[in-house]
Scaffold this motif. Structure first.
Motif, PDB file in Angstrom:
ATOM      1  N   GLY A  17       4.815 -16.141 -31.721  1.00 33.38           N
ATOM      2  CA  GLY A  17       4.182 -14.876 -31.106  1.00 33.38           C
ATOM      3  C   GLY A  17       2.494 -14.969 -32.077  1.00 33.38           C
ATOM      4  N   VAL A  18       2.228 -13.764 -31.900  1.00 30.70           N
ATOM      5  CA  VAL A  18       0.792 -13.735 -32.403  1.00 30.70           C
ATOM      6  C   VAL A  18       0.544 -14.008 -33.877  1.00 30.70           C
ATOM      7  N   SER A  19       1.917 -13.533 -34.794  1.00 31.86           N
ATOM      8  CA  SER A  19       1.660 -13.864 -36.234  1.00 31.86           C
ATOM      9  C   SER A  19       1.724 -15.227 -36.460  1.00 31.86           C
ATOM     10  N   THR A  20       2.238 -16.008 -35.546  1.00 36.22           N
ATOM     11  CA  THR A  20       2.634 -17.327 -35.990  1.00 36.22           C
ATOM     12  C   THR A  20       1.545 -18.347 -35.405  1.00 36.22           C
ATOM     13  N   GLY A  21       0.913 -18.053 -34.097  1.00 35.80           N
ATOM     14  CA  GLY A  21       0.171 -18.813 -33.187  1.00 35.80           C
ATOM     15  C   GLY A  21       0.713 -19.795 -32.644  1.00 35.80           C
ATOM     16  N   THR A  22       1.895 -19.398 -32.036  1.00 36.88           N
ATOM     17  CA  THR A  22       2.926 -20.334 -31.505  1.00 36.88           C
ATOM     18  C   THR A  22       3.473 -19.576 -30.370  1.00 36.88           C
ATOM     19  N   THR A  23       4.060 -20.091 -29.325  1.00 34.44           N
ATOM     20  CA  THR A  23       4.913 -19.634 -28.347  1.00 34.44           C
ATOM     21  C   THR A  23       6.391 -19.422 -28.964  1.00 34.44           C
ATOM     22  N   GLY A  24       6.856 -20.362 -29.755  1.00 34.85           N
ATOM     23  CA  GLY A  24       7.807 -20.516 -30.513  1.00 34.85           C
ATOM     24  C   GLY A  24       9.435 -20.707 -29.592  1.00 34.85           C
ATOM     25  N   HIS A  25      10.319 -20.574 -30.206  1.00 35.27           N
ATOM     26  CA  HIS A  25      11.602 -20.741 -29.468  1.00 35.27           C
ATOM     27  C   HIS A  25      12.808 -19.690 -29.712  1.00 35.27           C
ATOM     28  N   LEU A  26      13.822 -19.608 -28.830  1.00 32.97           N
ATOM     29  CA  LEU A  26      14.693 -18.415 -28.972  1.00 32.97           C
ATOM     30  C   LEU A  26      15.520 -18.998 -29.850  1.00 32.97           C
ATOM     31  N   GLU A  79       0.733  -1.137  -0.011  1.00 26.98           N
ATOM     32  CA  GLU A  79       0.132   0.115  -0.039  1.00 26.98           C
ATOM     33  C   GLU A  79       0.855   1.241  -0.123  1.00 26.98           C
ATOM     34  N   ASP A  80       2.147   1.130   0.394  1.00 25.42           N
ATOM     35  CA  ASP A  80       3.146   2.233   0.071  1.00 25.42           C
ATOM     36  C   ASP A  80       3.566   2.754  -1.393  1.00 25.42           C
ATOM     37  N   ILE A  81       3.277   1.651  -2.188  1.00 28.13           N
ATOM     38  CA  ILE A  81       3.758   1.945  -3.398  1.00 28.13           C
ATOM     39  C   ILE A  81       2.819   2.490  -4.539  1.00 28.13           C
ATOM     40  N   ASP A  82       3.192   3.350  -5.417  1.00 31.33           N
ATOM     41  CA  ASP A  82       2.472   3.972  -6.028  1.00 31.33           C
ATOM     42  C   ASP A  82       2.296   3.591  -7.551  1.00 31.33           C
ATOM     43  N   ALA A  83       3.454   2.590  -8.097  1.00 35.45           N
ATOM     44  CA  ALA A  83       3.382   2.092  -9.468  1.00 35.45           C
ATOM     45  C   ALA A  83       4.112   0.828  -9.367  1.00 35.45           C
ATOM     46  N   ILE A  84       4.070   0.102 -10.338  1.00 30.63           N
ATOM     47  CA  ILE A  84       4.683  -1.308 -10.755  1.00 30.63           C
ATOM     48  C   ILE A  84       4.961  -1.229 -11.971  1.00 30.63           C
ATOM     49  N   ILE A  85       6.389  -1.584 -12.262  1.00 31.91           N
ATOM     50  CA  ILE A  85       6.891  -1.673 -13.687  1.00 31.91           C
ATOM     51  C   ILE A  85       7.562  -3.016 -13.753  1.00 31.91           C
ATOM     52  N   VAL A  86       7.227  -3.878 -14.576  1.00 30.76           N
ATOM     53  CA  VAL A  86       7.641  -5.180 -14.609  1.00 30.76           C
ATOM     54  C   VAL A  86       8.603  -5.273 -15.956  1.00 30.76           C
ATOM     55  N   ALA A  87       9.573  -5.540 -16.025  1.00 29.82           N
ATOM     56  CA  ALA A  87      10.475  -5.898 -17.185  1.00 29.82           C
ATOM     57  C   ALA A  87      10.491  -7.542 -17.451  1.00 29.82           C
ATOM     58  N   THR A  88       9.929  -7.639 -18.647  1.00 28.96           N
ATOM     59  CA  THR A  88       9.913  -9.140 -18.898  1.00 28.96           C
ATOM     60  C   THR A  88       9.605  -9.604 -20.320  1.00 28.96           C
ATOM     61  N   SER A  89      10.107 -10.581 -20.858  1.00 25.28           N
ATOM     62  CA  SER A  89       9.833 -10.971 -22.105  1.00 25.28           C
ATOM     63  C   SER A  89       8.730 -12.610 -22.214  1.00 25.28           C
ATOM     64  N   THR A  90       8.531 -12.889 -21.008  1.00 26.64           N
ATOM     65  CA  THR A  90       7.968 -14.089 -20.762  1.00 26.64           C
ATOM     66  C   THR A  90       6.631 -14.034 -19.896  1.00 26.64           C
ATOM     67  N   PRO A  91       5.790 -13.045 -20.385  1.00 28.76           N
ATOM     68  CA  PRO A  91       4.516 -12.904 -19.528  1.00 28.76           C
ATOM     69  C   PRO A  91       3.772 -14.285 -19.470  1.00 28.76           C
ATOM     70  N   ASP A  92       2.817 -14.321 -18.362  1.00 34.88           N
ATOM     71  CA  ASP A  92       2.145 -15.239 -18.338  1.00 34.88           C
ATOM     72  C   ASP A  92       1.255 -15.463 -19.412  1.00 34.88           C
ATOM     73  N   LEU A  93       0.520 -14.535 -19.787  1.00 34.91           N
ATOM     74  CA  LEU A  93      -0.404 -14.350 -20.971  1.00 34.91           C
ATOM     75  C   LEU A  93      -0.086 -13.106 -21.780  1.00 34.91           C
ATOM     76  N   THR A  94      -1.013 -13.135 -22.879  1.00 34.91           N
ATOM     77  CA  THR A  94      -0.422 -12.019 -23.796  1.00 34.91           C
ATOM     78  C   THR A  94      -0.724 -10.725 -23.246  1.00 34.91           C
ATOM     79  N   PHE A  95      -2.089 -10.822 -22.546  1.00 35.71           N
ATOM     80  CA  PHE A  95      -2.335  -9.814 -21.813  1.00 35.71           C
ATOM     81  C   PHE A  95      -3.377 -10.308 -20.778  1.00 35.71           C
ATOM     82  N   PRO A  96      -3.629  -9.816 -19.511  1.00 35.69           N
ATOM     83  CA  PRO A  96      -3.014  -8.559 -19.045  1.00 35.69           C
ATOM     84  C   PRO A  96      -1.677  -8.696 -18.665  1.00 35.69           C
ATOM     85  N   SER A  97      -1.154  -7.455 -18.217  1.00 32.73           N
ATOM     86  CA  SER A  97       0.344  -7.404 -18.096  1.00 32.73           C
ATOM     87  C   SER A  97       0.610  -8.081 -16.763  1.00 32.73           C
TER      88      SER A  97
END
Length: 323
Positions: free
Chosen positions: A202-211, A73-91
């Motif tokens: 990604g969205v354009s391929t419909g797959t998660t893909g590999h690095l 409750e002391d925090i005003d904002a959260i910024i998460v840096a990630t390339s592996t989100p749980d879902l496409t959205f929400p953040s």
């Protein structure tokens, strides 16, 4: 007087499963010696089945809040840096907000791959200096094990999962380099280099893909660009490598870390190194290293730090801060 974004607390979380190099020998043509000699990595952590990036981020955030003596409750904002989100959205940031029981403020994600935490830190600094937030929780969190092609020995042995977090708080400084907090930032990108480090899904391929990665090309760009961005950030506030107490680099490859330190003319005993224990945790690697560096007793109040990273995009940058 100048408003500074000062580190109030730091914390990290690593999944329970530890994967030593030897574990890969049963499935691919590699060895502990091969991996160590090329990367410096000895082990890494993998998330458990069902354990998500937001789960790791929440645990790291809780550790950072405890270190700061604050609550959600002391925090005003959260910024998460990630390339592996749980879902496409929400953040992931909004998931962390809910996971912490935080009922005020806002959250959003930043995606600059391995440079993500540096970009997120620069965002948080600008928000604090601009008066949009007094306290910001900045998190790097990744589950890169979910992007691996387990038949590609050149990439799958390099990455791990984890999360690290900082609590930044607005404080008044004198406007000089003796101030605590973020002193300068340098951010860069070059989209022409996309094909040397990317995920083929990604969205354009419909797959998660590999690095996919062209390791020699990434190595060449990393050495040059990391030293350049670190010097640029230091130059902006009239400092040099001689003034730096600790380089806290992106933990991708020990040879890259050594090469960058050499170009900056900073000895390795003033570089925080955790790559041997974590592997490449992408956007999580710098906050993980900051937390471990503090816990080891390396990073102390008043120390001048340079955090620098490069990732897919290509995107790279550096932040100079006084702890």
């Amino acid at each position: 007087m100048t408003t500074r974004a000062v580190v109030k607390g730091v914390g990290h979380y690593l999944p329970e499963r530890v994967v030593p190099n030897a574990e890969f020998e049963a499935t691919i043509d590699t060895s502990d010696e091969w991996i160590r000699s090329r990367s410096g990595i000895e082990r890494r952590h993998f998330a458990a089945e069902g354990q998500t990036t937001s789960d790791l981020a929440v645990r790291a955030a809780q550790a950072a809040l405890a270190d700061a003596g604050l609550t959600a409750e002391d925090i005003d904002a959260i910024i998460v840096a990630t390339s592996t989100p749980d879902l496409t959205f929400p953040s992931v940031a909004t998931m962390v907000q809910a996971g912490l029981g935080m009922t005020r403020g806002y959250g959003y994600d930043v995606q600059a791959v391995c440079a993500g935490f540096v970009f997120a830190l620069a965002n948080a600094d600008a928000m604090i200096r601009g008066g949009m937030a007094r306290r910001v929780l900045v998190i790097g969190a990744e589950t890169f094990s979910r992007l691996m092609d387990w038949t590609d020995r050149t990439t799958c042995v390099l990455f791990g999962d984890g999360a690290g977090a900082l609590v930044l708080e607005a404080a008044e400084g004198q406007g000089n380099t003796d101030d605590r907090g973020v002193l300068s930032c340098d951010l860069q990108s070059d989209g022409r280099q996309r094909d040397i480090l990317y995920v083929d899904g990604g969205v354009s391929t419909g797959t998660t893909g590999h690095l996919r990665m062209l390791g020699k090309e990434v190595f060449r760009h990393a050495i040059e660009k990391l030293a350049q961005t670190a010097h640029a950030a230091l130059d902006r506030v009239g400092l040099s490598g001689e003034d730096v107490d600790w380089i806290v680099p992106h933990q991708a490859n020990l040879r890259i870390i050594q090469g960058t330190a050499q170009r900056m003319q900073v000895p390795m005993d003033r570089v925080v190194v955790t790559v041997q224990d974590h592997g490449n945790t992408s956007a999580a690697s710098i906050p993980l290293a900051l937390s471990v560096g503090k816990a080891r007793g390396q990073i102390k109040p008043g120390d001048l730090l340079v955090c620098e990273a490069i990732g897919g995009g290509l995107a790279w940058g550096a932040v100079v801060l006084r702890w």
